[in-house]
Design an enzyme around this catalytic site. Structure first.
Site, PDB file in Angstrom:
ATOM      1  N   GLU A 144      69.453  11.005  41.002  1.00  0.00           N
ATOM      2  CA  GLU A 144      69.786  11.423  42.380  1.00  0.00           C
ATOM      3  C   GLU A 144      71.063  10.701  42.853  1.00  0.00           C
ATOM      4  O   GLU A 144      71.289   9.542  42.503  1.00  0.00           O
ATOM      5  CB  GLU A 144      68.617  10.992  43.291  1.00  0.00           C
ATOM      6  CG  GLU A 144      68.836  11.189  44.776  1.00  0.00           C
ATOM      7  CD  GLU A 144      67.767  10.485  45.645  1.00  0.00           C
ATOM      8  OE1 GLU A 144      67.249   9.411  45.263  1.00  0.00           O
ATOM      9  OE2 GLU A 144      67.460  11.026  46.721  1.00  0.00           O
ATOM     10  N   ASN A 155      71.310  16.421  50.339  1.00  0.00           N
ATOM     11  CA  ASN A 155      71.094  15.611  49.141  1.00  0.00           C
ATOM     12  C   ASN A 155      70.773  16.638  48.040  1.00  0.00           C
ATOM     13  O   ASN A 155      69.690  17.221  48.023  1.00  0.00           O
ATOM     14  CB  ASN A 155      69.922  14.647  49.409  1.00  0.00           C
ATOM     15  CG  ASN A 155      69.684  13.705  48.266  1.00  0.00           C
ATOM     16  OD1 ASN A 155      70.097  13.943  47.143  1.00  0.00           O
ATOM     17  ND2 ASN A 155      68.977  12.614  48.554  1.00  0.00           N
ATOM     18  N   LYS A 195      67.483  18.732  48.596  1.00  0.00           N
ATOM     19  CA  LYS A 195      66.242  17.955  48.822  1.00  0.00           C
ATOM     20  C   LYS A 195      65.528  18.358  50.118  1.00  0.00           C
ATOM     21  O   LYS A 195      66.144  18.411  51.186  1.00  0.00           O
ATOM     22  CB  LYS A 195      66.593  16.473  48.858  1.00  0.00           C
ATOM     23  CG  LYS A 195      65.411  15.519  48.922  1.00  0.00           C
ATOM     24  CD  LYS A 195      65.917  14.089  48.769  1.00  0.00           C
ATOM     25  CE  LYS A 195      64.832  13.047  48.758  1.00  0.00           C
ATOM     26  NZ  LYS A 195      65.411  11.699  48.545  1.00  0.00           N
ATOM     27  N   GLU A 206      67.904   8.400  55.161  1.00  0.00           N
ATOM     28  CA  GLU A 206      68.094   9.776  54.667  1.00  0.00           C
ATOM     29  C   GLU A 206      67.895  10.799  55.784  1.00  0.00           C
ATOM     30  O   GLU A 206      68.552  11.830  55.819  1.00  0.00           O
ATOM     31  CB  GLU A 206      67.157  10.064  53.504  1.00  0.00           C
ATOM     32  CG  GLU A 206      67.605   9.388  52.228  1.00  0.00           C
ATOM     33  CD  GLU A 206      66.907   9.951  51.019  1.00  0.00           C
ATOM     34  OE1 GLU A 206      67.037  11.147  50.742  1.00  0.00           O
ATOM     35  OE2 GLU A 206      66.220   9.166  50.346  1.00  0.00           O
ATOM     36  N   CYS A 231      63.715  12.807  43.972  1.00  0.00           N
ATOM     37  CA  CYS A 231      63.113  11.541  44.389  1.00  0.00           C
ATOM     38  C   CYS A 231      61.835  11.698  45.201  1.00  0.00           C
ATOM     39  O   CYS A 231      60.789  11.966  44.656  1.00  0.00           O
ATOM     40  CB  CYS A 231      64.142  10.667  45.103  1.00  0.00           C
ATOM     41  SG  CYS A 231      63.545   8.968  45.207  1.00  0.00           S
ATOM     42  N   ASN A 251      66.167   7.300  43.420  1.00  0.00           N
ATOM     43  CA  ASN A 251      66.631   5.964  43.814  1.00  0.00           C
ATOM     44  C   ASN A 251      65.464   5.376  44.574  1.00  0.00           C
ATOM     45  O   ASN A 251      65.262   5.699  45.758  1.00  0.00           O
ATOM     46  CB  ASN A 251      67.809   6.055  44.788  1.00  0.00           C
ATOM     47  CG  ASN A 251      69.140   6.353  44.126  1.00  0.00           C
ATOM     48  OD1 ASN A 251      69.880   5.449  43.770  1.00  0.00           O
ATOM     49  ND2 ASN A 251      69.446   7.635  43.983  1.00  0.00           N
TER      50      ASN A 251
HETATM   51  N1  CDT Z   1      65.563   8.310  47.470  1.00  0.00           N
HETATM   52  C1  CDT Z   1      64.280   8.410  47.818  1.00  0.00           C
HETATM   53  O1  CDT Z   1      63.808   9.480  48.166  1.00  0.00           O
HETATM   54  N2  CDT Z   1      63.542   7.264  47.798  1.00  0.00           N
HETATM   55  C2  CDT Z   1      62.196   7.199  48.236  1.00  0.00           C
HETATM   56  C3  CDT Z   1      61.901   5.851  48.800  1.00  0.00           C
HETATM   57  C4  CDT Z   1      61.806   5.944  50.235  1.00  0.00           C
HETATM   58  S1  CDT Z   1      61.325   4.443  50.963  1.00  0.00           S
HETATM   59  C5  CDT Z   1      61.403   4.852  52.588  1.00  0.00           C
HETATM   60  C6  CDT Z   1      61.164   7.477  47.160  1.00  0.00           C
HETATM   61  O2  CDT Z   1      60.245   8.245  47.431  1.00  0.00           O
HETATM   62  O3  CDT Z   1      61.227   6.887  46.090  1.00  0.00           O
END
Ligand code: CDT
Length: 312
Positions: free
Chosen positions: A47, A110, A127, A146, A172, A197
């Site tokens: 991502e 995203n 996303k 985000e 993600c 991430n």
């Molecule tokens: N990038 C991403 O979506 N990360 C989220 C962590 C969010 S923590 C508020 C994940 O679900 O891994």
């Protein structure tokens, strides 16, 4: 004739704010070359992989955050990646921050794309499940903005038949939601490519931090098994601007088993020979949707967003 593709999951190590897109694309090209040596047909990158994970910072001014977005794809910096994929005959997917103009409006997504072996964008996903918050949160040592920087994806969860395999993407946080997989499962998906991430710490719920890795695999393995699909989950890992990100990129079979997993938190290619006929044996038995699903009892899934407890 069985349908087998060699798939590479190209995990990236950290990308700092001072790293340029040119540096990152060079690292991605190096991984594509390694993939070619291992006879890969398909390579999956993470991502938002062209820059550092910028939602960790609060920017008052949108012109500052817009530096992390791409306004065209392929752009000058990414062209070498598209050219190399074409030269090597490898299909690949990767994520980036996409800025588009719609009339007078600006939209920011995203986004992930699949680039085919002719160097063309074959499929795009934006996303849908955006995590985090939209205002500065002083209680956090790092932000997860985000919800501030991105619009909710407007393309649904598309699946397309490419290389004789039904392919889809998610990004993600989407991987934690069973609806993501099922909407693609209902399009007979056989390969879900996803990048992530994932900080090892989630400041609002530190009691879950020691389970970050378990929850990553739990979600993807369940999604794979319950929808009879291969899932390739690829991290941007390591310590980025002081924040520790999860690695453990994995290739997961329709049985739900992890068949290959990264062992570092750096740039690392893992591979697996994926037989897509294995999907059939699950799609025709346990998860024969046509035969066994009972959607007349599922209406709450689309009628209701939040849970409402029973009156008694
Ligand atoms: N990038 C991403 O979506 N990360 C989220 C962590 C969010 S923590 C508020 C994940 O679900 O891994």
């Amino acid at each position: 004739m069985s349908r087998i593709l060699n798939i590479g999951a190209a995990q990236l190590g950290p990308i700092q704010r001072s790293d340029t897109r040119k540096n990152v694309v060079e690292r991605m090209c190096e991984l594509l070359k390694q993939a070619k040596k291992k006879n890969c047909d398909v390579v999956v990158f993470p991502e938002l992989c062209l820059t550092t994970f910028f939602p960790r910072w609060f920017f008052e001014d949108s012109s500052e955050v817009d530096n992390f977005f791409e306004t065209e794809m392929p752009n000058k910096e990414c062209k070498p990646l598209f050219d190399l994929g074409q030269k090597l005959g490898i299909l690949f997917s990767f994520g980036f921050a996409e800025l588009i103009k719609v009339g007078k409006d600006t939209k920011r997504f995203n986004t992930s794309i699949i680039v085919n072996t002719k160097g063309e964008i074959e499929l795009k996903y934006r996303k849908i499940h955006l995590p985090g918050h939209s205002e500065f949160d002083e209680k956090r040592s790092f932000q997860h903005l985000e919800k501030r920087y991105f619009d909710i994806g407007d393309l649904g969860f598309p699946v397309s038949r490419i290389m004789n395999v039904n392919m889809g993407m998610c990004i993600c946080n989407d991987r934690r939601w069973s609806e993501t997989y099922r909407v693609m499962g209902l399009q007979d998906v056989e390969l879900i490519m996803l990048g992530y991430n994932t900080p090892l710490q989630n400041p609002p719920a530190p009691e879950h931090d020691h389970l970050t890795s378990f929850h990553n695999h739990l979600s993807m393995q369940a999604g794979a098994y319950q929808n009879a699909t291969w899932v390739v989950g690829v991290a941007k890992a390591g310590i980025e601007e002081g924040v520790h990100h999860l690695g453990q990129s994995s290739i997961i079979s329709p049985s739900g088993e992890i068949v290959s997993m990264a062992t570092t938190i750096d740039d690392e290619l893992i591979t697996a020979s994926c037989n897509f006929d294995l999907c059939r044996s699950y799609k025709e038995t346990w998860f024969n949707f046509e035969k066994h699903r009972q959607p007349q009892h599922y209406h709450l899934i689309t009628d209701r967003i939040g849970a409402i407890p029973p009156e008694k």
